[in-house]
Every structure is written in structure tokens, then in C-alpha cells.
Design a protein around this motif. Structure first.
Motif, mmCIF file in Angstrom:
data_model
loop_
_atom_site.group_PDB
_atom_site.id
_atom_site.type_symbol
_atom_site.label_atom_id
_atom_site.label_comp_id
_atom_site.label_asym_id
_atom_site.label_seq_id
_atom_site.Cartn_x
_atom_site.Cartn_y
_atom_site.Cartn_z
ATOM 1 N N VAL A 1 0.847 -1.186 0.000
ATOM 2 C CA VAL A 1 0.000 0.000 0.000
ATOM 3 C C VAL A 1 0.885 1.240 0.000
ATOM 4 O O VAL A 1 1.823 1.366 0.791
ATOM 5 N N THR A 2 0.593 2.168 -0.911
ATOM 6 C CA THR A 2 1.377 3.397 -1.026
ATOM 7 C C THR A 2 1.125 4.301 0.186
ATOM 8 O O THR A 2 -0.026 4.511 0.582
ATOM 9 N N SER A 3 2.179 4.820 0.767
ATOM 10 C CA SER A 3 2.070 5.663 1.956
ATOM 11 C C SER A 3 2.771 6.992 1.726
ATOM 12 O O SER A 3 3.741 7.078 0.976
ATOM 13 N N ASN A 4 2.279 8.045 2.370
ATOM 14 C CA ASN A 4 2.955 9.346 2.307
ATOM 15 C C ASN A 4 3.637 9.693 3.626
ATOM 16 O O ASN A 4 3.976 10.847 3.885
ATOM 17 N N ILE A 5 3.828 8.673 4.476
ATOM 18 C CA ILE A 5 4.440 8.872 5.789
ATOM 19 C C ILE A 5 5.942 8.626 5.707
ATOM 20 O O ILE A 5 6.379 7.582 5.211
ATOM 21 N N HIS A 6 6.740 9.558 6.206
ATOM 22 C CA HIS A 6 8.190 9.414 6.242
ATOM 23 C C HIS A 6 8.609 9.025 7.663
ATOM 24 O O HIS A 6 8.326 9.746 8.621
ATOM 25 N N GLY A 7 9.268 7.861 7.774
ATOM 26 C CA GLY A 7 9.658 7.368 9.084
ATOM 27 C C GLY A 7 8.656 6.397 9.672
ATOM 28 O O GLY A 7 8.842 5.899 10.785
ATOM 29 N N GLY A 8 7.587 6.099 8.953
ATOM 30 C CA GLY A 8 6.563 5.148 9.377
ATOM 31 C C GLY A 8 5.759 4.733 8.161
ATOM 32 O O GLY A 8 6.206 4.854 7.019
ATOM 33 N N ILE A 9 4.563 4.237 8.383
ATOM 34 C CA ILE A 9 3.660 3.888 7.295
ATOM 35 C C ILE A 9 2.266 4.406 7.629
ATOM 36 O O ILE A 9 1.977 4.791 8.763
ATOM 37 N N GLY A 10 1.385 4.428 6.622
ATOM 38 C CA GLY A 10 0.020 4.875 6.861
ATOM 39 C C GLY A 10 -0.360 6.038 5.970
ATOM 40 O O GLY A 10 0.140 6.189 4.851
ATOM 41 N N ILE A 11 -1.236 6.899 6.485
ATOM 42 C CA ILE A 11 -1.759 8.006 5.681
ATOM 43 C C ILE A 11 -2.010 9.231 6.557
ATOM 44 O O ILE A 11 -2.519 9.127 7.679
ATOM 45 N N TRP A 12 -1.604 10.371 6.035
ATOM 46 C CA TRP A 12 -2.001 11.681 6.562
ATOM 47 C C TRP A 12 -2.661 12.379 5.383
ATOM 48 O O TRP A 12 -2.007 12.745 4.422
ATOM 49 N N GLY A 13 -3.998 12.487 5.429
ATOM 50 C CA GLY A 13 -4.724 12.927 4.249
ATOM 51 C C GLY A 13 -5.692 14.064 4.516
ATOM 52 O O GLY A 13 -6.239 14.208 5.608
ATOM 53 N N GLY A 14 -5.903 14.865 3.467
ATOM 54 C CA GLY A 14 -6.849 15.969 3.539
ATOM 55 C C GLY A 14 -8.112 15.672 2.752
ATOM 56 O O GLY A 14 -8.061 15.052 1.682
ATOM 57 N N TYR A 15 -9.247 16.098 3.288
ATOM 58 C CA TYR A 15 -10.546 15.937 2.633
ATOM 59 C C TYR A 15 -11.222 17.299 2.499
ATOM 60 O O TYR A 15 -11.432 17.996 3.502
ATOM 61 N N THR A 16 -11.585 17.678 1.280
ATOM 62 C CA THR A 16 -12.481 18.814 1.086
ATOM 63 C C THR A 16 -13.870 18.221 0.865
ATOM 64 O O THR A 16 -14.111 17.561 -0.144
#
Length: 322
Positions: free
Chosen positions: A296-311
């Protein structure tokens, strides 16, 4: 066609085509076989910042990975959550420290409100779930802004960035008869989107109904981009979301009850957020004896998962009796 109302407070042919396109687009995902012998725990981040209709305050959940083959009991589940971390978000103007909140420390009323934020029925959870929330809503949650997350935990520094794109709203909708065997009590929902010209756009949706007002994503793909429809008006089916723990009836999958209302949480997201859910949905649906693992593609540096924005835009769409 129906009038869009924005809230203030058997497989159909179109679904087969839609899911088929998603499978084709994802067929090139890289297979991944997890390593177990030299397992090193990582911190998993799941966090979101929202703006728009009834948007939620920013929050982050921190957990630790466990070996792929490990079993999970109540004690292990409780130990997965990372406590006493320093979690901050920079919104381009201010740096806000999020407050750690644990469900077992809350009154029943506040506990349920927190459960609503993270999409769970708090009364049905026996384990103590902890998360970090912008409880005073100090972040400036506006489209066009970038949000930088920094986590200090377990002697590690974890970072990620996300953004809040401009909203692209649903322009219309319609109810259509399901394909195959007629079902007078149910209908398929299709929505129309006018995609902006000369820009890449990414979308995710969740649904709820009058009987279950908790928003959940559909089980077989919750995101779509404008790769095929860039700058055009396009029509897509929005399947009614059903929980994976329940049996899926192919005759009624994705359909809405007539006389009920569909609640649609329509979200515009950025590419990194789209890539996470696109690969995650594919991995979740690609299960079985002959399936390969998908990273799964992640945008976390130093870990895994997701930090995401929702409009976010919320819609209530009434499905009239036949």
C-alpha cells in the motif's frame, strides 16, 4: 434527474464496468510478500484534516505494526496504540499540538462523539482506543493550504504532508432501475460530476442511509480520478457502502432502498491521498488463496500509513418509491 441537495448540518452493468476499470488500472501494482523472521515494529499513522460541510476536526491515530502471522488478543490490541506522543500540525501559519484522548477516560456522551469522528460505535468497543485531536479546532482548515504533520514517538520522528484541494461538487444525480432481475424496492444511484479543465482531480466517497447514519466507504473501491474524464462532465455509479463483515448479496449489492435517503460524503483529495486509498482498496479486495500481497502506497516518512486531507461536501439524496 434529481435536484442536488447539499446537507447543511445482482451486479449492475455499470458497476461491472466501473469495477473492471479499477481492476485494470490497478493490475500493475507491485506484489509484496511480507518479511517475518527479522520483524521490526513500525509506527502506523492514520490521520486526517478536513474542510467543508460538517467537516471534522483534525485527528491522528498512532499504532504499532505486529508480525504478519501474529494473532491478536485483547492485551495485544491494547498495546498497539502509541501513547504519550508529541503530535503537531503546521497549517502554514500556526503550529498546533494535538491532544491525546483515550475513550476509557471519557464520559459516555463525549465518548460517542469521539467515536463518531473516527467512524466507530464507541459503545461496542471494549478496548481502550487512544487518538490525538485538535480539540480546540485551532488549525485553519481552508482549501489551498498545506498541512505538515510531525510526530515524536518511541524515540522516532515521523513526518508527512497533505493538502486541501478546491472542492469539486456533484452537479446532478439520478435513480435508475437495477439491471437483471427487477427489484421494485431498490434503485441504483448515479451522479454527474463536471470535472475542471486542465487540472488533475481525485475523489473519494463514503455513504450512509437513514437506517445507518455512520459514513463508511464502499467495500470494493472508494476512489476515482479524472484520468479518463479530465475536463469533462461524467457520470458514475455510487454504490451503497456495506460493511465487509456482512454477507454481500450480489442481487442487491450497492443498491439503495426506495423510500430511504442516501447520504453521500463526497471528498476532493490530493494525489498522495488518492494513491493510498487506491492501493489499499485494491489490496483489501485482492484476497483469496491465489492472491499476492500488494504494498500500500504511503505518504508517511519514518513510518507507514496516511495523513490525508478531505475537502468535503455532504448530500442527502432521496430515493422515491417506484
Amino acid at each position: 434527474m434529481g435536484m442536488i441537495r447539499i446537507l447543511k448540518r445482482g451486479w449492475t452493468v455499470s458497476m461491472i464496468i466501473y469495477f473492471g476499470m479499477a481492476i485494470l488500472l490497478n493490475a500493475c501494482e507491485t506484489p509484496f510478500v511480507p518479511d517475518d523472521p527479522d520483524f521490526t515494529p513500525q509506527i502506523v499513522v492514520e490521520g486526517y484534516v478536513e474542510t467543508g460541510t460538517e467537516s471534522l476536526p483534525a485527528y491522528v491515530i498512532l499504532t504499532r505494526t505486529i508480525p504478519f502471522s501474529a494473532s491478536v488478543n485483547e492485551q495485544i490490541f491494547g498495546d498497539l496504540f502509541v501513547n504519550d506522543a508529541e503530535v503537531t500540525v503546521f497549517d502554514g501559519t500556526n503550529t498546533v499540538r494535538l491532544t491525546e484522548v483515550c475513550l476509557q477516560d471519557l464520559t459516555p456522551e463525549v465518548k460517542q462523539k469521539v467515536g463518531d469522528i473516527i467512524g466507530i460505535n464507541a459503545d461496542s468497543i471494549d478496548n481502550n482506543i487512544c487518538l490525538y485531536i485538535d480539540i480546540f479546532d485551532q488549525l485553519k482548515r481552508e482549501t489551498g493550504r498545506k498541512y505538515d504533520l510531525t510526530v515524536h514517538a518511541d524515540n522516532q520522528i515521523i513526518t508527512a504532508s497533505t493538502s486541501l484541494p478546491e472542492a469539486v461538487e456533484l452537479s446532478d444525480f439520478k435513480w435508475v432501475e437495477p439491471s437483471g432481475q427487477p427489484i421494485d424496492s431498490m434503485a441504483e444511484l448515479r451522479v454527474i460530476v463536471k470535472d475542471p479543465v486542465n487540472e488533475k482531480n481525485y475523489y473519494r466517497y463514503l455513504t450512509a442511509t437513514d437506517k445507518d447514519r455512520q459514513f463508511i466507504p464502499p467495500p470494493f473501491g472508494s476512489v476515482v480520478d479524472d484520468a479518463v474524464f479530465n475536463g469533462q462532465e461524467f457520470e458514475i455509479p455510487l454504490a451503497r457502502a456495506q460493511r465487509r463483515t456482512k454477507d454481500l448479496n450480489p442481487d442487491t449489492f450497492g443498491l439503495y432502498m426506495r423510500g430511504d435517503s442516501a447520504y453521500i460524503k463526497w471528498c476532493t483529495i490530493d494525489k498522495a491521498h488518492f494513491d493510498f486509498w487506491n492501493t489499499r482498496d485494491f489490496a483489501a479486495g485482492n484476497s483469496g488463496s491465489f492472491s499476492s500481497y500488494t504494498r500500500v502506497t504511503s505518504n508517511i516518512h519514518g513510518g507507514i500509513g496516511i495523513w490525508g486531507g478531505y475537502t468535503v461536501r455532504l448530500y442527502r439524496l432521496y430515493c422515491p418509491p417506484k
